[in-house]
Design a protein around this motif. Sequence first.
Motif, PDB file in Angstrom:
ATOM      1  N   ILE A  65       0.839  -1.203   0.000  1.00 25.48           N
ATOM      2  CA  ILE A  65       0.000   0.000   0.000  1.00 25.48           C
ATOM      3  C   ILE A  65       0.875   1.255   0.000  1.00 25.48           C
ATOM      4  O   ILE A  65       0.560   2.249  -0.669  1.00 25.48           O
ATOM      5  CB  ILE A  65      -0.946  -0.016   1.220  1.00 25.48           C
ATOM      6  CG1 ILE A  65      -1.956  -1.160   1.088  1.00 25.48           C
ATOM      7  CG2 ILE A  65      -1.673   1.320   1.357  1.00 25.48           C
ATOM      8  CD1 ILE A  65      -2.871  -1.306   2.290  1.00 25.48           C
ATOM      9  N   ALA A  66       1.978   1.221   0.755  1.00 26.59           N
ATOM     10  CA  ALA A  66       2.880   2.381   0.787  1.00 26.59           C
ATOM     11  C   ALA A  66       3.459   2.663  -0.596  1.00 26.59           C
ATOM     12  O   ALA A  66       3.572   3.821  -1.010  1.00 26.59           O
ATOM     13  CB  ALA A  66       4.002   2.140   1.799  1.00 26.59           C
ATOM     14  N   VAL A  67       3.831   1.604  -1.319  1.00 27.19           N
ATOM     15  CA  VAL A  67       4.346   1.792  -2.674  1.00 27.19           C
ATOM     16  C   VAL A  67       3.287   2.428  -3.565  1.00 27.19           C
ATOM     17  O   VAL A  67       3.567   3.363  -4.338  1.00 27.19           O
ATOM     18  CB  VAL A  67       4.815   0.440  -3.264  1.00 27.19           C
ATOM     19  CG1 VAL A  67       5.147   0.589  -4.742  1.00 27.19           C
ATOM     20  CG2 VAL A  67       6.023  -0.078  -2.508  1.00 27.19           C
ATOM     21  N   LEU A  68       2.060   1.950  -3.461  1.00 29.55           N
ATOM     22  CA  LEU A  68       0.974   2.524  -4.262  1.00 29.55           C
ATOM     23  C   LEU A  68       0.750   3.991  -3.902  1.00 29.55           C
ATOM     24  O   LEU A  68       0.479   4.824  -4.790  1.00 29.55           O
ATOM     25  CB  LEU A  68      -0.313   1.730  -4.054  1.00 29.55           C
ATOM     26  CG  LEU A  68      -0.327   0.290  -4.579  1.00 29.55           C
ATOM     27  CD1 LEU A  68      -1.685  -0.350  -4.310  1.00 29.55           C
ATOM     28  CD2 LEU A  68      -0.019   0.267  -6.068  1.00 29.55           C
ATOM     29  N   VAL A  69       0.852   4.315  -2.617  1.00 29.59           N
ATOM     30  CA  VAL A  69       0.662   5.700  -2.188  1.00 29.59           C
ATOM     31  C   VAL A  69       1.735   6.605  -2.786  1.00 29.59           C
ATOM     32  O   VAL A  69       1.441   7.692  -3.304  1.00 29.59           O
ATOM     33  CB  VAL A  69       0.664   5.793  -0.645  1.00 29.59           C
ATOM     34  CG1 VAL A  69       0.726   7.254  -0.191  1.00 29.59           C
ATOM     35  CG2 VAL A  69      -0.592   5.143  -0.078  1.00 29.59           C
ATOM     36  N   VAL A  70       3.002   6.175  -2.734  1.00 28.55           N
ATOM     37  CA  VAL A  70       4.092   6.992  -3.277  1.00 28.55           C
ATOM     38  C   VAL A  70       3.949   7.153  -4.786  1.00 28.55           C
ATOM     39  O   VAL A  70       4.115   8.262  -5.317  1.00 28.55           O
ATOM     40  CB  VAL A  70       5.455   6.370  -2.912  1.00 28.55           C
ATOM     41  CG1 VAL A  70       6.581   7.087  -3.641  1.00 28.55           C
ATOM     42  CG2 VAL A  70       5.682   6.438  -1.406  1.00 28.55           C
ATOM     43  N   VAL A  71       3.635   6.064  -5.481  1.00 28.00           N
ATOM     44  CA  VAL A  71       3.426   6.161  -6.931  1.00 28.00           C
ATOM     45  C   VAL A  71       2.260   7.095  -7.238  1.00 28.00           C
ATOM     46  O   VAL A  71       2.323   7.917  -8.161  1.00 28.00           O
ATOM     47  CB  VAL A  71       3.182   4.757  -7.530  1.00 28.00           C
ATOM     48  CG1 VAL A  71       2.782   4.867  -8.998  1.00 28.00           C
ATOM     49  CG2 VAL A  71       4.427   3.900  -7.388  1.00 28.00           C
ATOM     50  N   GLY A  72       1.203   6.988  -6.448  1.00 23.60           N
ATOM     51  CA  GLY A  72       0.064   7.880  -6.644  1.00 23.60           C
ATOM     52  C   GLY A  72       0.422   9.339  -6.390  1.00 23.60           C
ATOM     53  O   GLY A  72      -0.017  10.228  -7.128  1.00 23.60           O
ATOM     54  N   LEU A  73       1.240   9.592  -5.368  1.00 24.28           N
ATOM     55  CA  LEU A  73       1.657  10.966  -5.085  1.00 24.28           C
ATOM     56  C   LEU A  73       2.511  11.533  -6.228  1.00 24.28           C
ATOM     57  O   LEU A  73       2.367  12.709  -6.588  1.00 24.28           O
ATOM     58  CB  LEU A  73       2.448  11.019  -3.779  1.00 24.28           C
ATOM     59  CG  LEU A  73       1.634  10.821  -2.487  1.00 24.28           C
ATOM     60  CD1 LEU A  73       2.557  10.759  -1.278  1.00 24.28           C
ATOM     61  CD2 LEU A  73       0.614  11.943  -2.320  1.00 24.28           C
TER      62      LEU A  73
END
Length: 379
Positions: free
Chosen positions: A316-324
């Motif tokens: 989820i953290a990876v998805l959050v950073v990519v989304g940011l």
Amino acid sequence: MLSALRLGQIDRYLLGQLLAGLVASTGGLVALIWLTQSLRFIDLVVNRGLSLAVFLQLTGLLIPSFVAVILPITTYVVVQFTYQRLASDRELTVMRAAGLSAYALSRPAMMLALISVVTCFVLDVWVVPSASAAFREEQFRIRNRMAAFMLQDGVFTQVSDDMTVYVRRRDSDGTLHGVMIDDARQKNAHATILARRGRFLPSTDAPRVLLLDGTRQEIDHQTGRLNILTFAQNVIELSSNKSTAQRFRDATEMSLGELLHPDPAVVTARDRPKFVVEAHRRLTAPLTAASFAMVALVAVLRGAFQRHGGLLRPFIAVLVVVGLLAVGLMIANLAARVPALIPLIWVHAIAPGMVCAWMLFVPELRLGRLSSLIPGAAA
């Protein structure tokens, strides 16, 4: 006192691992990106005679921009990987059992994030604009002087989009024999120049060639007649009209002051928002390193520790950073069209870190663990 000493040792232990990982990952990625980008200039060394020293100098000017772009990302990766490994090895569990709070555990990562923020700020505000200006200036100079070593015997060489040069033979002393130049720089005066001999003249900007014993053939578009001019000597610049004109500086080369207050003689009112957005991007991009680090800390330290680790929160953290990262690009593009959205650039850079800090530290404040939040209070 023993507690403060222990906390200092843990800080040094974690910060040492984080710094080593950041230097290694950033250096490796920069080397990889430099290698792929420098391939564009290999042809200049192999086939065009550009010296290796000039090649390294030219491509080396790209490195600061690479570091500024990838440092926030590598900061996240290093924090996520290091703390995830510590959790898998039960080291975080032992530190928690010793009474260390989430703040005490995350303090080395926040120190690393501060180092990344300061480094990115120096790069984005001062180093990258200067390096970008030097790179474009060197590239402009090399392109204008390229014709001096581009010409090959018996080959039609396209010096620019509107000029082609043919040389039958080139002596060791630089004398050209059997020169033909197709000059279309002036749309209404397309000319073909023939010369028995020629040689390059010393020049600090665009290359110039002295032609001897030749003719200039040009068709008069009004009458359709072929006009032929015979000359004993004629000097021709082997460059396009665009290259001989003054080079236009783009936003990446300008200082913050020039971006926030662009010169009306250089920047049109329509393009001014793009320069303002670039200025705010330089000021906010370093802050994303701190936000990304906080996302990694929340992914590892928030919630209960799992004995065998877990992949859900890191994923989820990876998805959050990519989304940011994606949202940041979108906001910058929209703000360039709608200047009223420029404050969103700052919100995007700061808000994720603040939200993560609230998620990580506020629960401990509510539980009254103030002694672990204040350095040295446990002594």
